[in-house]
Design an enzyme around this catalytic site. Sequence first.
Site, mmCIF file in Angstrom:
data_model
loop_
_atom_site.group_PDB
_atom_site.id
_atom_site.type_symbol
_atom_site.label_atom_id
_atom_site.label_comp_id
_atom_site.label_asym_id
_atom_site.label_seq_id
_atom_site.Cartn_x
_atom_site.Cartn_y
_atom_site.Cartn_z
ATOM 1 N N GLU A 1 -35.691 -30.670 -21.717
ATOM 2 C CA GLU A 1 -35.326 -30.366 -23.106
ATOM 3 C C GLU A 1 -34.724 -28.968 -23.227
ATOM 4 O OE1 GLU A 1 -37.616 -31.526 -26.885
ATOM 5 O OE2 GLU A 1 -39.018 -31.761 -25.222
ATOM 6 N N GLU B 1 0.791 -1.244 0.000
ATOM 7 C CA GLU B 1 0.000 0.000 0.000
ATOM 8 C C GLU B 1 0.818 1.286 0.000
ATOM 9 O OE1 GLU B 1 -3.386 -0.076 2.659
ATOM 10 O OE2 GLU B 1 -4.167 -1.865 1.672
#
Length: 538
Positions: free
Chosen positions: A472, A210
């Site tokens: 399906e 950082e």
Amino acid sequence: MKQPSPRSTGLLVLLLLLCLFFADHAAAATGPLGTASRWIVDDKTGVRVKLACVNWPSHLKPVLAEGLSKSPLDRISKMIRSMGFNCVRLTWPLFLATDKSVSSRTVRESFDGLGLHDAIAGIQANNPKLLDLPLIQAFVAVVENLAANDVMVILDNHISTPGWCCHGNDGNGFFWDKYFHPDLWIQGLTNMAALFKGHTNVVGMSLRNELRGGRENVDDWYKYMQLGAEAVHAANGDVLVILSGLKFDSDLSFLVDREVNISFPFANKLVFEFHWYGFNDDSEWANGNANDVCGRIVRRIIMQAGFLLERNFPLILSEFGLDLRGTNTNENRYFSCALAYAAANDMDWAFWALPGSYYLRSGIVDHDETYGLMSFDWSGIKSQPHLTRLQSIQKPFRGPGPMLPGHITILHPLSGLCVSVNDSSQLLVLSDVGRCVDRWTYTRNQTLSLNNDSSSSCMAAGGEGKEVRLAECQTRWTPLSDSQLHVSTKMEDGTSLCLEVGGDGRTVVTNPCRCLSSDSSCDPQGQWFVLVNAGDWV
Ligand SMILES: *[C@@H]1O[C@H](CO)[C@@H](O)[C@H](O)[C@H]1NC(C)=O
Ligand SMILES: *[C@@H]1O[C@H](CO)[C@@H](O)[C@H](O)[C@H]1NC(C)=O
Ligand SMILES: *[C@@H]1O[C@H](CO)[C@@H](O)[C@H](O)[C@H]1NC(C)=O
Ligand SMILES: *[C@@H]1O[C@H](CO)[C@@H](O)[C@H](O)[C@H]1NC(C)=O
């Protein structure tokens, strides 16, 4: 309507075997790592090693890995491994490697000097062998115990002066700040890299956590990060060299038009890291619609860091995390969004953080860590649901290695579970990722079909409030909203239904798509799914 045929047991057994191998495959590596395009790989075999790390702070004032007054070292290491992490990002303050008065101070002296007498008694009880070791040797002991438990380590230079990190003006933020002399920093990196040469579980060094503050600038970033990288590589050619960005490691965008220039042939050791927390964007999460905010912030993350993956540079999300008490709505939404991004991009990462508590943080003894995985007393895990979510991204989904052609894993970030099919009922259910053997394909026809199923069974919507089943291939599914995390289908009457987790937390149903308007109070997480490109390891 044709009923899909049940899949053969043979295939199931094969897939289970694949899974076992796959699980084993995600274990810690033993040799040095390298990179191959955006992937971190085993340097010898070229096979992907995904870093799934947890941050273990060791940079606070006492300069000892946290928790050792509450639990034996070996027990903590074993818990890290049993939670499924293969790696620890272990933080250290620069002065541990540059200042003899710090490194040679014993653990007892360090704690005594801070008045931490209860902690001394705790270390005496749980880790007596560490108590009279110099701090640097105690640090080595932690790394070695992690090695004994098959846990890789990234050494992260978190700060110079031991203490909680980070403020913009704490003198530790950028080169030439009060406690951040570049020469001293390079000396410390060199010392640390040399000290751990030959420790094969130390696979990477994160040069500085950082960077921040008024002095930060791109030219100095290139100048010193390149020097630091070269110094580490010269002292220890085995480790990955990990560079973090500016603005508290949220910004690597400057790399878009200027590459890192390193003179030695270690291009395959160079990795970048960035951090992503919800609190930085708190007001956006509080005031915006969660789908819009997630979409917008992900685009920003891509511009600031994620673009590196697209350009084939390895990038670690080396800090992300949230308040595990689960009461912060903004952070909860952020985390589902971030988890979806990390899954979709199959990132290497390090969760912040391991500790249930700190010996001493910001003047408070036994400071609670609400972001920590361990319980306050380090006896167990604070939140299994959150751990399950992390576990869903621990294993690699894809990458270099022996893999079969791809499919899709459908992950629900809020639960960390994935969509699979109950073979006897043909209904969709949520399963632990380890048991998700179903390989979906998102077809050109926008159906979600099960791979390698000659009968072409697909995910089929039954209607509002109804369970989703295998049937399906007629239902077309499309990602919806700015977050793209809703999986929707249009019904004949024109309404859109979205996949949603049922009330029991395990079934999958379709319900009207929620939170698509600008309503900020609406919580879409029950309907957030991410389609992750994956392969099968063989
Ligand atoms: C489908 O699975 C069967 C085993 O059940 C295997 O023999 C076959 O090669 C697979 N087909 C494809 C296209 O992967
Ligand atoms: C890269 O570094 C080398 C050696 O330090 C130098 O000669 C070269 O000009 C640099 N290239 C760029 C593009 O900065
Ligand atoms: C699968 O479905 C069967 C039959 O409906 C049910 O008894 C079983 O509990 C289901 N299993 C899971 C894991 O949902
Ligand atoms: C797409 O749909 C068409 C017509 O319904 C069908 O013939 C074709 O096989 C489908 N393709 C895929 C990849 O599912």
